[in-house]
Design a protein around this motif. Sequence first.
Motif, PDB file in Angstrom:
ATOM      1  N   ARG A  14       0.847   8.064  74.091  1.00 31.02           N
ATOM      2  CA  ARG A  14       0.662   9.388  73.489  1.00 31.02           C
ATOM      3  C   ARG A  14       1.796  10.330  73.882  1.00 31.02           C
ATOM      4  O   ARG A  14       2.258  11.123  73.062  1.00 31.02           O
ATOM      5  N   ILE A  15       2.277  10.239  75.110  1.00 36.81           N
ATOM      6  CA  ILE A  15       3.413  11.066  75.534  1.00 36.81           C
ATOM      7  C   ILE A  15       4.642  10.726  74.687  1.00 36.81           C
ATOM      8  O   ILE A  15       5.379  11.613  74.247  1.00 36.81           O
ATOM      9  N   LEU A  16       4.863   9.437  74.455  1.00 37.01           N
ATOM     10  CA  LEU A  16       5.993   9.022  73.618  1.00 37.01           C
ATOM     11  C   LEU A  16       5.815   9.518  72.186  1.00 37.01           C
ATOM     12  O   LEU A  16       6.769   9.999  71.562  1.00 37.01           O
ATOM     13  N   ALA A  17       4.600   9.403  71.661  1.00 30.84           N
ATOM     14  CA  ALA A  17       4.321   9.892  70.311  1.00 30.84           C
ATOM     15  C   ALA A  17       4.567  11.393  70.228  1.00 30.84           C
ATOM     16  O   ALA A  17       5.145  11.884  69.255  1.00 30.84           O
ATOM     17  N   LEU A  18       4.155  12.113  71.243  1.00 34.89           N
ATOM     18  CA  LEU A  18       4.376  13.559  71.274  1.00 34.89           C
ATOM     19  C   LEU A  18       5.866  13.876  71.254  1.00 34.89           C
ATOM     20  O   LEU A  18       6.303  14.783  70.539  1.00 34.89           O
ATOM     21  N   ALA A  19       6.642  13.118  71.996  1.00 36.28           N
ATOM     22  CA  ALA A  19       8.096  13.335  72.005  1.00 36.28           C
ATOM     23  C   ALA A  19       8.685  13.147  70.613  1.00 36.28           C
ATOM     24  O   ALA A  19       9.677  13.793  70.257  1.00 36.28           O
ATOM     25  N   MET A  20       8.066  12.290  69.819  1.00 35.71           N
ATOM     26  CA  MET A  20       8.580  12.012  68.480  1.00 35.71           C
ATOM     27  C   MET A  20       8.199  13.079  67.457  1.00 35.71           C
ATOM     28  O   MET A  20       8.963  13.322  66.523  1.00 35.71           O
ATOM     29  N   VAL A  21       7.054  13.715  67.613  1.00 32.01           N
ATOM     30  CA  VAL A  21       6.578  14.635  66.582  1.00 32.01           C
ATOM     31  C   VAL A  21       6.525  16.089  67.019  1.00 32.01           C
ATOM     32  O   VAL A  21       6.217  16.961  66.198  1.00 32.01           O
ATOM     33  N   VAL A  22       6.826  16.367  68.265  1.00 31.71           N
ATOM     34  CA  VAL A  22       6.687  17.733  68.764  1.00 31.71           C
ATOM     35  C   VAL A  22       7.577  18.717  68.008  1.00 31.71           C
ATOM     36  O   VAL A  22       7.245  19.892  67.891  1.00 31.71           O
ATOM     37  N   ASP A  23       8.669  18.234  67.443  1.00 33.47           N
ATOM     38  CA  ASP A  23       9.559  19.113  66.688  1.00 33.47           C
ATOM     39  C   ASP A  23       9.138  19.267  65.233  1.00 33.47           C
ATOM     40  O   ASP A  23       9.809  19.934  64.449  1.00 33.47           O
ATOM     41  N   GLY A  24       8.022  18.628  64.856  1.00 29.73           N
ATOM     42  CA  GLY A  24       7.521  18.741  63.495  1.00 29.73           C
ATOM     43  C   GLY A  24       8.132  17.749  62.528  1.00 29.73           C
ATOM     44  O   GLY A  24       7.876  17.808  61.331  1.00 29.73           O
ATOM     45  N   ASN A  25       8.931  16.832  63.040  1.00 24.61           N
ATOM     46  CA  ASN A  25       9.608  15.878  62.170  1.00 24.61           C
ATOM     47  C   ASN A  25       9.679  14.524  62.870  1.00 24.61           C
ATOM     48  O   ASN A  25      10.127  14.441  64.010  1.00 24.61           O
TER      49      ASN A  25
END
Length: 136
Positions: A14-25
């Motif tokens: 989930r932390i890795l997923a957050l790193a991927m989508v936190v910028d909205g893209n």
Amino acid sequence: MRHYETDSPQAAGRILALAMVVDGNLAQSELAALDSSKILQHIDLDQPGFKALLQELCQNMLASAFHGEVRIDGAMLDGLLDEIRHPDLRRQLMLAMWRIADADGWLADAEAVLLARASTLWCAETNFSGRVLEQA
């Protein structure tokens, strides 16, 4: 958001997923960086499991959107980061998160906030800086 067992593959994923989508893209280059990092194998999470975590995270973020804007407050972010306690896992995740954030050639503000917060929380608790200096 759902609570995962400390240091579990799901918490790390989930932390890795957050790193991927936190910028909205979600950029293809970020997916490639994740794949080349081999971090999913390190945390013992397969591609379908990661995709399910990514989808769940996105759904949770959209469900908590306010007037169409997705935000993760500091307490929630700290809670997600706190699910990772093992120092070596933290270091591996930080490396992967930096690769993901840097993959598209642009460090978005939200990515910088995530990386800074992870660094602050995890360094304070695991003495990253002292360990790095000892190894140098």
